[in-house]
Write a protein that holds these residues in place. Structure first.
Motif, mmCIF file in Angstrom:
data_model
loop_
_atom_site.group_PDB
_atom_site.id
_atom_site.type_symbol
_atom_site.label_atom_id
_atom_site.label_comp_id
_atom_site.label_asym_id
_atom_site.label_seq_id
_atom_site.Cartn_x
_atom_site.Cartn_y
_atom_site.Cartn_z
ATOM 1 N N ASP A 81 37.465 33.703 15.630
ATOM 2 C CA ASP A 81 37.025 34.437 16.818
ATOM 3 C C ASP A 81 35.536 34.767 16.765
ATOM 4 N N PHE A 139 37.447 32.042 23.047
ATOM 5 C CA PHE A 139 38.888 32.257 23.083
ATOM 6 C C PHE A 139 39.280 33.591 23.703
ATOM 7 N N THR A 148 42.810 34.425 25.570
ATOM 8 C CA THR A 148 43.756 33.338 25.327
ATOM 9 C C THR A 148 44.592 33.653 24.098
ATOM 10 N N VAL A 151 45.640 32.263 20.575
ATOM 11 C CA VAL A 151 45.163 31.282 19.593
ATOM 12 C C VAL A 151 46.160 31.193 18.450
ATOM 13 N N VAL A 159 45.166 26.638 21.421
ATOM 14 C CA VAL A 159 44.726 27.766 22.232
ATOM 15 C C VAL A 159 45.419 27.622 23.580
#
Length: 150
Positions: free
Chosen positions: A53, A65, A68, A70, A101
């Motif tokens: 991240d 990301f 979302t 992941v 993702v």
């Protein structure tokens, strides 16, 4: 033992590692296990998500990301070797990751380039390496596979 790759996905753990052998050389191994690890193994794995991240941003420095789901599937590890008082030390210095993702509409595969680790991230990777070595040696959800029973 030098852990090169760790994969945790869909109930399967895969490892690639190198061990020194009795004759003085090194030998590469791979291991695939469909067996649950200890909670600390999965906690360490989930902590690696922080590294991914923190290093996946777009040109405007916005997390790629963000918003979302992941799923980290695999990491590869590169080490920096240094000589400390005559002893070779290996410090994890880079990781490369891949996974999935997803949003409500779609799921995509992702793969990072090699990510240079900062001091905090090295600690997270070292914890994962330690947990992986314990897993390989038999420390699993049921605790100890190869313990002698008296």
């Amino acid at each position: 033992m030098i852990i090169r790759k760790i994969s945790v996905f869909d109930g399967v753990q895969k490892f690639e590692y190198v061990k020194e052998i009795d004759t003085g050389g090194k030998c590469g191994y791979s291991m695939t296990v469909r067996e649950d690890g200890r909670e600390s193994f999965y906690n360490a794995w989930n902590d690696l998500q922080k590294i991914i991240d923190g290093h996946t941003t777009n040109a405007k420095d916005i997390p790629v990301f963000n918003g979302t789901t992941v799923i980290l599937k695999q990491i590869g590890i590169k080490y920096l070797e240094t000589n400390v008082q005559g002893k070779i030390m290996r410090i994890p210095s880079y990781i490369k990751a891949n996974g999935l993702v997803g949003t409500k509409q779609t799921t995509l595969k992702f793969e990072t380039g090699w990510i240079a680790l900062n001091e905090t991230e090295v600690i997270l990777v070292e914890i994962m390496i330690k947990e992986t070595a314990l897993f390989i040696k038999g420390r699993r959800a049921q605790e100890q596979l190869f313990e002698d029973v008296q």
